[in-house]
Write a protein that holds these residues in place. Structure first.
Motif, PDB file in Angstrom:
ATOM      1  N   UNK A 172       0.842  -1.205   0.000  1.00 51.10           N
ATOM      2  CA  UNK A 172       0.000   0.000   0.000  1.00 51.10           C
ATOM      3  C   UNK A 172       0.877   1.254   0.000  1.00 51.10           C
ATOM      4  N   UNK A 173       1.894   1.287   0.839  1.00 52.21           N
ATOM      5  CA  UNK A 173       2.777   2.451   0.933  1.00 52.21           C
ATOM      6  C   UNK A 173       3.550   2.668  -0.357  1.00 52.21           C
ATOM      7  N   UNK A 174       4.159   1.601  -0.881  1.00 50.38           N
ATOM      8  CA  UNK A 174       4.969   1.753  -2.095  1.00 50.38           C
ATOM      9  C   UNK A 174       4.103   2.047  -3.314  1.00 50.38           C
ATOM     10  N   UNK A 175       2.941   1.410  -3.388  1.00 54.36           N
ATOM     11  CA  UNK A 175       2.049   1.649  -4.530  1.00 54.36           C
ATOM     12  C   UNK A 175       1.570   3.088  -4.555  1.00 54.36           C
ATOM     13  N   UNK A 176       1.227   3.622  -3.381  1.00 54.28           N
ATOM     14  CA  UNK A 176       0.792   5.018  -3.310  1.00 54.28           C
ATOM     15  C   UNK A 176       1.928   5.951  -3.708  1.00 54.28           C
ATOM     16  N   UNK A 177       3.154   5.630  -3.285  1.00 60.54           N
ATOM     17  CA  UNK A 177       4.299   6.453  -3.652  1.00 60.54           C
ATOM     18  C   UNK A 177       4.564   6.438  -5.143  1.00 60.54           C
ATOM     19  N   UNK A 316       6.155   7.285   9.782  1.00 57.40           N
ATOM     20  CA  UNK A 316       5.840   7.105   8.360  1.00 57.40           C
ATOM     21  C   UNK A 316       4.944   8.223   7.837  1.00 57.40           C
ATOM     22  N   UNK A 317       4.042   8.731   8.687  1.00 55.58           N
ATOM     23  CA  UNK A 317       3.022   9.680   8.235  1.00 55.58           C
ATOM     24  C   UNK A 317       3.603  10.953   7.616  1.00 55.58           C
ATOM     25  N   UNK A 318       4.575  11.640   8.246  1.00 51.39           N
ATOM     26  CA  UNK A 318       5.124  12.851   7.604  1.00 51.39           C
ATOM     27  C   UNK A 318       5.825  12.558   6.280  1.00 51.39           C
ATOM     28  N   UNK A 319       6.532  11.423   6.219  1.00 45.95           N
ATOM     29  CA  UNK A 319       7.239  11.060   4.979  1.00 45.95           C
ATOM     30  C   UNK A 319       6.232  10.736   3.878  1.00 45.95           C
ATOM     31  N   UNK A 320       5.221   9.948   4.221  1.00 49.67           N
ATOM     32  CA  UNK A 320       4.187   9.622   3.242  1.00 49.67           C
ATOM     33  C   UNK A 320       3.465  10.883   2.775  1.00 49.67           C
ATOM     34  N   UNK A 321       3.217  11.806   3.709  1.00 52.50           N
ATOM     35  CA  UNK A 321       2.534  13.063   3.356  1.00 52.50           C
ATOM     36  C   UNK A 321       3.314  13.815   2.293  1.00 52.50           C
ATOM     37  N   UNK A 322       4.643  13.860   2.428  1.00 53.82           N
ATOM     38  CA  UNK A 322       5.470  14.544   1.427  1.00 53.82           C
ATOM     39  C   UNK A 322       5.396  13.840   0.070  1.00 53.82           C
ATOM     40  N   UNK A 323       5.530  12.522   0.075  1.00 54.76           N
ATOM     41  CA  UNK A 323       5.603  11.811  -1.204  1.00 54.76           C
ATOM     42  C   UNK A 323       4.248  11.668  -1.893  1.00 54.76           C
ATOM     43  N   UNK A 324       3.167  11.831  -1.146  1.00 55.58           N
ATOM     44  CA  UNK A 324       1.862  11.869  -1.803  1.00 55.58           C
ATOM     45  C   UNK A 324       1.727  13.106  -2.697  1.00 55.58           C
ATOM     46  N   UNK A 325       2.525  14.136  -2.425  1.00 58.21           N
ATOM     47  CA  UNK A 325       2.508  15.322  -3.288  1.00 58.21           C
ATOM     48  C   UNK A 325       2.993  15.008  -4.692  1.00 58.21           C
ATOM     49  N   UNK A 327       2.140  12.719  -6.620  1.00 64.27           N
ATOM     50  CA  UNK A 327       1.137  12.156  -7.536  1.00 64.27           C
ATOM     51  C   UNK A 327      -0.216  12.834  -7.296  1.00 64.27           C
ATOM     52  N   UNK A 328      -1.252  12.056  -7.108  1.00 60.40           N
ATOM     53  CA  UNK A 328      -2.611  12.604  -7.028  1.00 60.40           C
ATOM     54  C   UNK A 328      -2.842  13.461  -5.792  1.00 60.40           C
ATOM     55  N   UNK A 329      -2.026  13.264  -4.765  1.00 59.07           N
ATOM     56  CA  UNK A 329      -2.224  14.001  -3.532  1.00 59.07           C
ATOM     57  C   UNK A 329      -2.006  15.494  -3.656  1.00 59.07           C
ATOM     58  N   UNK A 330      -1.257  15.936  -4.662  1.00 58.16           N
ATOM     59  CA  UNK A 330      -0.931  17.357  -4.798  1.00 58.16           C
ATOM     60  C   UNK A 330      -2.198  18.206  -4.930  1.00 58.16           C
ATOM     61  N   UNK A 331      -3.084  17.790  -5.796  1.00 56.91           N
ATOM     62  CA  UNK A 331      -4.292  18.581  -6.041  1.00 56.91           C
ATOM     63  C   UNK A 331      -5.183  18.621  -4.809  1.00 56.91           C
ATOM     64  N   UNK A 332      -5.281  17.497  -4.092  1.00 62.33           N
ATOM     65  CA  UNK A 332      -6.121  17.434  -2.900  1.00 62.33           C
ATOM     66  C   UNK A 332      -5.534  18.259  -1.760  1.00 62.33           C
ATOM     67  N   UNK A 333      -4.218  18.177  -1.592  1.00 61.61           N
ATOM     68  CA  UNK A 333      -3.572  18.834  -0.454  1.00 61.61           C
ATOM     69  C   UNK A 333      -3.366  20.321  -0.697  1.00 61.61           C
ATOM     70  N   UNK A 344       1.602  14.888 -13.032  1.00 62.73           N
ATOM     71  CA  UNK A 344       2.062  14.689 -11.654  1.00 62.73           C
ATOM     72  C   UNK A 344       3.553  14.961 -11.578  1.00 62.73           C
ATOM     73  N   UNK A 345       4.033  15.399 -10.431  1.00 62.22           N
ATOM     74  CA  UNK A 345       5.435  15.801 -10.297  1.00 62.22           C
ATOM     75  C   UNK A 345       6.380  14.670 -10.667  1.00 62.22           C
TER      76      UNK A 345
END
Length: 464
Positions: A172-177, A316-325, A327-333, A344-345
């Motif tokens: 889940x973590x790697x796929x989201x990244x 893990x949460x702060x690191x995941x928060x950065x790397x979600x930017x 891909x798709x997380x950028x627009x949401x965040x 996507x970046x």
């Protein structure tokens, strides 16, 4: 379509490099990730208040994405506590003690049992579940305590955790990244997990037998005595009920696997099924064992499990928060501030990299392995998985293929290195239960793991 690389892209790339450097020097990356989120948001929006809000929103986004995994692991740990306190775990493992007749059988049986249980309970609880029962048996037939620790480590924290096929926290973590489906990572990781597992465990066994023959490792009970299950309360359940639940628990999880295959359940659906089954087992055991105190005990078990889950995933949460930017997380965040043609970046950077540097499958695979090793140096194995996914996507898009394979390779490498096989401070659970020095265990695992990583990387090159 060519995308212009903006200042947002450059900042994102610069912070990836910074995060890697901090991991190399074994420093925490939380502040770096928060600073990266803030600076990217400030560059994109030009608003101080929006940038501060984006940091908080990124944490919410990351927790929302990871919550199902955090919760299922917490529930499984809660269930494991109930199994240990009622003694059901001892009954579950006991039949395997009759099969252990020699050091060779002890190594492989303990390893395989650890592998199976770790797939459902995660390795840390599994060490406690089986160590107290199987360690004394292994010592009696001549396998050194260090050999028991190696078997539990490589099969549990290595094979089971690096694949994580049932709970699917790592995929889940790697796929989201990487911005790809979890199922793609799971399927791509199967051959790599098998190769890594076979090479590493066989190599470790050969070296173990060699050193036992030379007398470097002495067999028998002189090496360690293990730890008893101090949680066990024989007054909670009768022998009949302990046997009943020892039979029921694996049956229910086996039915889960059948349901996953029959109904094609993957990702969140598979996780929900495992989590729901674990809750059901916890409630049944607590009701049968604690009776009038069942309500209070259930809450106690859940609190202990949640404490474990958030302790593991807190970094893990702060690191995941950065790397979600990436891909798709950028627009949401942050919002819709990237160029309209942007994919996507990470995808944009991958395309730009491909147009500048002639990349190959070999370069991509070696880079993913090195990235996994670096991110595993913190002794967690999980904290850098989002970064590994991001790197895999970067090189996969640049090469034009193999994103899932590169993602799986980075995941496997990070967890084998940092998840508890060669980083001493990550080896403490297995070392403690076997009463051995974690540094001795790390040295014993080092050569097999390195050989396994080399062979797995070579295989991955052909699979990309």
């Amino acid at each position: 379509m060519n995308i212009d690389i903006s200042s947002i892209h450059w900042i994102y790339l610069a912070f990836i490099v910074l995060i890697i450097l901090f991991m190399i020097f074994k420093r925490d990356t939380t502040i770096v990730c928060i600073a990266g989120i803030f600076l990217i948001a400030l560059t994109a929006t030009g608003s101080l208040t929006a940038s501060i809000s984006s940091v908080f929103n990124s944490f919410i986004y990351a927790i929302t994405e990871l919550l199902s995994i955090i919760l299922v692991i917490s529930i499984i740990v809660s269930m494991s506590k109930s199994l240990m306190e009622t003694g059901i775990n001892d009954v579950m493992i006991y039949p395997f003690t009759k099969l252990i007749k020699s050091p060779t059988l002890a190594y492989w049986i303990i390893g395989i049992v650890m592998l199976v249980i770790s797939l459902f309970f995660w390795p840390s609880p599994a060490v406690a579940l089986i160590g107290a029962v199987l360690l004394p048996v292994a010592l009696r037939v001549g396998l050194p305590a260090l050999g028991v620790a190696v078997a539990m480590n490589l099969f549990g924290h290595g094979i089971a955790l690096s694949g994580d096929f049932i709970i699917q926290g790592a995929p889940k973590l790697t796929a989201d990244g990487a911005g790809i489906p979890v199922s793609d990572v799971v399927h791509a990781s199967i051959p790599l997990v098998v190769i890594m597992g076979v090479v590493t465990t066989v190599t470790a066994f050969i070296l173990l037998k060699r050193d036992m023959k030379k007398g470097i490792l002495k067999s028998g009970t002189t090496v360690g005595t293990g730890e008893k299950n101090e949680l066990f309360n024989p007054n909670l359940l009768s022998v009949f009920y302990r046997r009943f639940f020892a039979f029921l628990v694996p049956i229910l999880f086996a039915l889960d696997i059948i349901a996953m295959v029959v109904f094609n359940l993957q990702g969140g659906d598979a996780t929900a099924l495992v989590g729901g089954t674990a809750i059901l087992i916890l409630l049944l055991i607590t009701a049968a064992g604690h009776k009038k105190q069942a309500l209070e005990k259930t809450t106690k078990y859940l609190i202990e499990g949640l404490q474990f889950g958030f302790k593991v995933f807190g970094p893990v949460i702060p690191i995941a928060a950065f790397f979600y930017l990436g891909d798709a997380g950028f627009k949401t965040i942050i919002g819709d501030y990237l160029p309209k043609a942007s994919q996507g970046i990470v995808n944009d950077l991958g395309g730009a990299l491909a147009s500048i540097v002639p990349l190959s499958k070999e370069v991509g695979a070696i880079t993913s392995t090195i990235g996994g090793v670096i991110t595993g140096l913190d002794g967690s194995g999980f904290s850098g998985l989002s970064l590994n996914g991001s790197i895999a996507a970067l090189f996969g898009h640049a090469i034009g293929s193999g994103v899932a394979t590169l993602t799986a390779l980075g995941q496997i490498t990070a967890i084998w290195v940092g998840g508890g096989t060669i980083i001493p401070w990550a080896l403490i659970p297995a070392a403690a239960i076997c009463n051995v020095d974690p540094f001795d265990l790390a040295r014993r695992n080092l050569l097999p793991v390195v050989i396994g990583l080399v062979v797995t990387t070579i295989v991955a090159i052909f699979l990309i």
